[in-house]
Design an enzyme around this catalytic site. Structure first.
Site: not given
Ligand code: 0GY
Length: 301
Positions: A257, A130, A181, A262, A31-32, A124
């Site tokens: 990640d 948010r 997560h 954020n 996950h990245c 996804r």
């Molecule tokens: C993550 C978590 C977040 C963001 C995203 O795609 C994204 O913008 O997944 C988050 O803000 O909690 O998985 O990277």
């Protein structure tokens, strides 16, 4: 195009430590993300945040520094349904990256075929208000019907408290489903909370559902500091991760990640995140499944 980062944005950690934990050969960071670079791959107009740049070269350098062999790159919500930055990273990865895209109901079979050739293996569905605007369930089901023939899976991203209302939708999905997560539990409630127990029930009852055991830095309340004189960071998230790794050892994935969108209280040292892994996967067999065998089944069969 020039982009101005969201106020208070924390950039990724520039000089991560070398992990003490030696990742098994063939380990996958499952996950990245890549962000832009914005000048080359502009962020989407409908985005909810504007990040710093985080290029494919920087991601691949981190992979090598930490000792991973491969990456699974998840299209970040700041790119909306524009998968160009993701595809570009995949095709320049020398077959060392697979991708998870974000698409809408207009996606065609020809476009999906091209994505598949580039290395996309899933889509996804994001339920965090948010991060994304609401998408009706019937649109998500239309997308599901289009991607299923490719053998792709669906990654779902939601907050733990929202699982009850999403249960019927998730359990109706015909593909493999990978939960981001650990279902984002509120770790202050503990592993025995009704919230986390419901997630465990989901995994117990549906063998097509997998979990990413990721983001201790996001879920933790205790944070990166050592607790009680002991050395492991993000200690309060360990019982959650360990439970999943030990009870669903054939259906768990992990990853960094990076570049950690954020986060607002600290930016993790990615080396420390790798050193968290042996606390949740306590022997070499569990480590091999989590880091090598399971991602290979989904992404490099
Ligand atoms: C993550 C978590 C977040 C963001 C995203 O795609 C994204 O913008 O997944 C988050 O803000 O909690 O998985 O990277």
């Amino acid at each position: 195009m020039e982009f101005k980062k969201t106020k208070g944005w924390l950039d990724w950690y520039a000089n991560p430590s070398k992990p003490k934990f030696a990742l098994p050969e063939g380990s996958v960071d499952s996950h990245c993300h890549v962000f832009g670079p914005g000048a080359e791959f502009p962020f989407a107009p409908e985005r909810k945040y504007t990040p710093c740049d985080a290029s494919k070269q920087q991601l691949f350098a981190l992979r090598d520094h930490l000792g991973f062999d491969k990456n699974v790159i998840v299209g970040a919500s700041c790119h909306g349904t524009d998968n160009r930055a993701l595809i570009d990273a995949l095709i320049h990865s020398n077959d060392k990256a697979r991708g998870v895209a974000t698409v809408n109901r207009q996606i065609t079979e020809v476009e999906l075929e091209k994505m598949h050739l580039a290395g996309v293996r899933g889509v996804r569905f994001n339920f965090l208000k948010r991060l994304v605007d609401f998408t009706p369930k019937e649109e998500l089901m239309e997308i599901t019907a289009k991607i299923a023939p490719f053998g792709w899976h669906i990654v779902v991203h939601f907050e733990g408290v929202d699982l009850p209302e999403l249960w019927d939708f998730f359990t109706a999905l015909p593909t493999k489903v990978v939960v981001d997560h650990m279902g984002r539990p509120d770790v202050s409630k503990g592993v025995n909370s009704s919230e986390f127990r419901l997630f465990i029930k989901l995994l117990n009852e549906y063998e097509n559902i997998w979990s990413k055991v990721t983001c201790p830095e996001r879920l933790s309340i205790s944070g990166p500091q050592a607790l009680n004189g002991e050395q492991n960071a993000y200690k309060d998230v360990v019982p959650f991760g360990r439970y999943l790794v030990e009870n669903f050892s054939n259906r768990v994935l992990t990853g960094t990640d990076w570049p950690h969108p954020n986060l607002n209280n600290h930016m993790p040292d990615d080396g420390l995140l790798v050193d968290w892994i042996p606390h949740i996967a306590c022997n070499s067999e569990l480590q091999r499944k989590l880091l090598v065998d399971n991602p290979a089944k989904l992404y490099w069969p």
